[in-house]
Write an enzyme that holds these catalytic residues in place. Structure first.
Site, PDB file in Angstrom:
ATOM      1  N   ARG A 152      43.028 -17.354  70.872  1.00  0.00           N
ATOM      2  CA  ARG A 152      43.165 -16.069  71.108  1.00  0.00           C
ATOM      3  C   ARG A 152      42.353 -15.498  72.191  1.00  0.00           C
ATOM      4  O   ARG A 152      41.441 -16.268  72.746  1.00  0.00           O
ATOM      5  CB  ARG A 152      43.035 -15.366  69.885  1.00  0.00           C
ATOM      6  CG  ARG A 152      41.758 -15.663  69.206  1.00  0.00           C
ATOM      7  CD  ARG A 152      41.100 -14.509  68.218  1.00  0.00           C
ATOM      8  NE  ARG A 152      40.491 -13.493  69.351  1.00  0.00           N
ATOM      9  CZ  ARG A 152      39.503 -13.921  69.962  1.00  0.00           C
ATOM     10  NH1 ARG A 152      38.850 -14.726  70.064  1.00  0.00           N
ATOM     11  NH2 ARG A 152      38.783 -12.655  70.935  1.00  0.00           N
ATOM     12  N   GLY A 153      42.381 -14.384  72.487  1.00  0.00           N
ATOM     13  CA  GLY A 153      42.038 -13.806  73.851  1.00  0.00           C
ATOM     14  C   GLY A 153      42.650 -13.718  74.995  1.00  0.00           C
ATOM     15  O   GLY A 153      43.331 -14.988  75.589  1.00  0.00           O
ATOM     16  N   ALA A 154      42.918 -12.796  75.689  1.00  0.00           N
ATOM     17  CA  ALA A 154      43.721 -12.856  76.893  1.00  0.00           C
ATOM     18  C   ALA A 154      43.662 -13.972  77.919  1.00  0.00           C
ATOM     19  O   ALA A 154      44.731 -14.536  78.481  1.00  0.00           O
ATOM     20  CB  ALA A 154      43.723 -11.490  77.626  1.00  0.00           C
TER      21      ALA A 154
ATOM     22  N   ARG B 132      52.760 -13.664  71.651  1.00  0.00           N
ATOM     23  CA  ARG B 132      52.280 -12.541  71.597  1.00  0.00           C
ATOM     24  C   ARG B 132      52.603 -11.415  72.611  1.00  0.00           C
ATOM     25  O   ARG B 132      52.408 -12.099  73.898  1.00  0.00           O
ATOM     26  CB  ARG B 132      50.628 -12.863  71.323  1.00  0.00           C
ATOM     27  CG  ARG B 132      50.378 -13.513  70.286  1.00  0.00           C
ATOM     28  CD  ARG B 132      48.835 -13.469  69.986  1.00  0.00           C
ATOM     29  NE  ARG B 132      48.612 -12.325  69.366  1.00  0.00           N
ATOM     30  CZ  ARG B 132      47.281 -11.802  69.399  1.00  0.00           C
ATOM     31  NH1 ARG B 132      46.164 -12.571  69.632  1.00  0.00           N
ATOM     32  NH2 ARG B 132      47.099 -10.379  68.791  1.00  0.00           N
TER      33      ARG B 132
ATOM     34  N   GLN C 227      36.793 -10.671  64.358  1.00  0.00           N
ATOM     35  CA  GLN C 227      36.383 -11.298  65.382  1.00  0.00           C
ATOM     36  C   GLN C 227      35.148 -10.996  65.853  1.00  0.00           C
ATOM     37  O   GLN C 227      34.416 -12.232  66.398  1.00  0.00           O
ATOM     38  CB  GLN C 227      37.537 -11.181  66.561  1.00  0.00           C
ATOM     39  CG  GLN C 227      38.866 -11.534  66.246  1.00  0.00           C
ATOM     40  CD  GLN C 227      39.744 -10.298  65.845  1.00  0.00           C
ATOM     41  OE1 GLN C 227      39.167  -9.544  65.054  1.00  0.00           O
ATOM     42  NE2 GLN C 227      40.937 -10.427  66.031  1.00  0.00           N
TER      43      GLN C 227
ATOM     44  N   ASP D  71      43.544  -6.714  76.882  1.00  0.00           N
ATOM     45  CA  ASP D  71      44.480  -7.625  76.876  1.00  0.00           C
ATOM     46  C   ASP D  71      45.806  -7.339  77.873  1.00  0.00           C
ATOM     47  O   ASP D  71      46.468  -8.257  78.139  1.00  0.00           O
ATOM     48  CB  ASP D  71      45.068  -7.508  75.474  1.00  0.00           C
ATOM     49  CG  ASP D  71      44.305  -8.191  74.514  1.00  0.00           C
ATOM     50  OD1 ASP D  71      44.593  -9.668  74.129  1.00  0.00           O
ATOM     51  OD2 ASP D  71      43.360  -7.926  74.164  1.00  0.00           O
TER      52      ASP D  71
ATOM     53  N   ASN E 120      43.270  -2.950  74.443  1.00  0.00           N
ATOM     54  CA  ASN E 120      42.456  -3.985  73.709  1.00  0.00           C
ATOM     55  C   ASN E 120      42.365  -3.718  72.315  1.00  0.00           C
ATOM     56  O   ASN E 120      43.159  -2.916  71.499  1.00  0.00           O
ATOM     57  CB  ASN E 120      41.047  -3.579  74.409  1.00  0.00           C
ATOM     58  CG  ASN E 120      40.040  -4.645  73.981  1.00  0.00           C
ATOM     59  OD1 ASN E 120      40.171  -5.835  74.558  1.00  0.00           O
ATOM     60  ND2 ASN E 120      39.077  -4.371  73.392  1.00  0.00           N
ATOM     61  N   LYS E 121      41.658  -4.664  71.711  1.00  0.00           N
ATOM     62  CA  LYS E 121      41.637  -4.911  70.186  1.00  0.00           C
ATOM     63  C   LYS E 121      41.617  -3.556  69.621  1.00  0.00           C
ATOM     64  O   LYS E 121      40.953  -2.873  70.092  1.00  0.00           O
ATOM     65  CB  LYS E 121      40.445  -5.796  69.833  1.00  0.00           C
ATOM     66  CG  LYS E 121      40.181  -5.925  68.302  1.00  0.00           C
ATOM     67  CD  LYS E 121      41.629  -6.362  67.606  1.00  0.00           C
ATOM     68  CE  LYS E 121      41.974  -7.871  68.077  1.00  0.00           C
ATOM     69  NZ  LYS E 121      43.284  -8.227  67.693  1.00  0.00           N
TER      70      LYS E 121
END
Length: 380
Positions: free
Chosen positions: A64-66, A98, A212, A253, A263-264
């Site tokens: 995970r993570g852009a 995603r 996270q 993201d 973003n998150k």
């Protein structure tokens, strides 16, 4: 059927975190991922032998993570090509894994384009597979280099905004080596400050519902020997009120053409708090995260995650009874609202830091100019 299996991770130096790598054992090429769902309890690598396995790893947040999603997408196309699967089908499945993180589709398209061009030019599937792999490896290297430059640009901006050092930085979610080909985005800036002796405290939001921050950012901060403190997301306001936060650093993201930042989830409330308390709110992301085709924040598709991520808590090595495999923390049948991201409007963003420099104030024109200048540099 998708083939995905776990293996113990080989020993590394304390600060090395091998998030993703390509390997070619005798039985055929594979993509190896550090399974982030198992951290920090154990370091286990997940081995993907085809695109469906990688799609599942992406959806389950094992990777995970852009930025690293872009790298994974590119390697996924290369994996399909090298294994002799339908590359176009694999590329489509990877892109749709995603929806919010634009880097994923960027990586997929780069490798797919290289594959198409080589196949059209040579008619040789082996040469086309090699071209896709070369494109993925190039993207991996470019992201590592971009990470280093973002760290330097971000530290320079912090020093300009907050002369005197001793920075107390609040961060949300995870933006370190686990999301990057290098040392990350926002956390790379905090790490640069730490190495320069200018980080007084890293405040780490736990980042509900999947933690996270608690599981991953704290894990990375501890490995680097950074001075950090974990807090629940809803405790951030008290930190601002007490004057304990000098700057907020987050990743992204997707950044729309007008500078709106997805973003998150939980990032937008931090931006509001930062504005009220006159604290810089800084977004750190590679230029691949900027999507000129998305005009504004309202046009960003926000991924909705399963409700059980909110109604249950997953704890490794603990007996569970919940529908999603976790410990229930809400009544059976409780409905949950669980967007993976929220959107911060550009007027609440102090600056966007990229590998090509910072944009401040954040406007459509300034962002477009930075992207255009980057394309010119790349071409030349």
């Amino acid at each position: 059927m998708a083939d995905q299996y776990a293996q113990p991770r080989e020993d590394k130096r304390p600060t090395e975190i091998p998030t993703i790598r390509w390997e070619e054992p005798p039985e055929g090429p594979v993509l190896v991922l550090l399974d982030q769902t198992r951290l920090p309890a154990e370091e286990v690598e997940l081995v993907c032998t085809d695109a469906p396995a990688l799609v599942e790893a992406i959806r389950s947040l094992a990777v995970r993570g852009a930025p690293v999603l872009g790298i994974a997408g590119a390697y996924g196309v290369a994996l399909a090509a090298a294994r002799g699967f339908d590359v176009e089908e694999a590329a489509l499945a990877l892109e749709e894994a995603r929806p919010t993180a634009v880097n994923l589709s960027v990586g997929v398209r780069k490798a797919r384009s290289a594959h198409r061009t080589a196949l059209a030019g040579t008619g040789d599937p082996v040469a086309a597979a090699s071209a896709a792999l070369a494109a993925a490896r190039a993207l991996h290297q470019e992201d590592a280099e971009a990470s280093a430059r973002m760290g330097a640009h971000g530290l320079a901006l912090l020093d300009e905004l907050l002369p005197g050092g001793g920075h107390r930085i609040l961060t949300h979610c995870n933006t370190g080596a686990l999301v990057s080909g290098g040392e990350g985005t926002a956390l790379a800036v905090a790490l640069a400050a730490h190495r320069a002796g200018q980080l007084r405290r890293l405040w780490v939001d736990e980042t509900r519902p999947l933690l996270q921050g608690a599981r991953l950012t704290a894990y990375e901060a501890a490995r680097h020997g950074m001075a950090y403190t974990l807090l629940t997301d809803n405790a951030a306001g008290s930190l601002f009120a007490a004057g304990e936060v000098d700057a907020v650093l987050i990743g992204a993201d997707r950044i729309a053409a007008d500078g709106s930042v997805a973003n998150k989830v939980g990032s937008y409330p931090l931006a509001v708090l930062a504005r009220y308390h006159h604290v810089p709110f800084i977004v750190v992301a590679p230029l691949t995260t900027v999507d000129p085709e998305t005009p504004d924040g309202a046009a960003i598709e926000i991924e909705q995650r399963p409700g059980f991520e909110v109604t249950e808590i997953t704890a490794p090595q603990v007996s569970v009874t919940g529908v999603g495999g976790g410990i229930p923390v809400a009544p059976l049948g409780a409905q949950a609202y669980n967007p993976a991201f929220d959107v911060t409007p550009p007027e609440l963003v102090t600056a966007i830091v990229t590998e090509e420099g910072a944009v401040s104030p954040v406007t459509t024109e300034a962002l477009a100019e930075l992207c255009a200048r980057s394309r010119q540099v790349t071409i030349s």
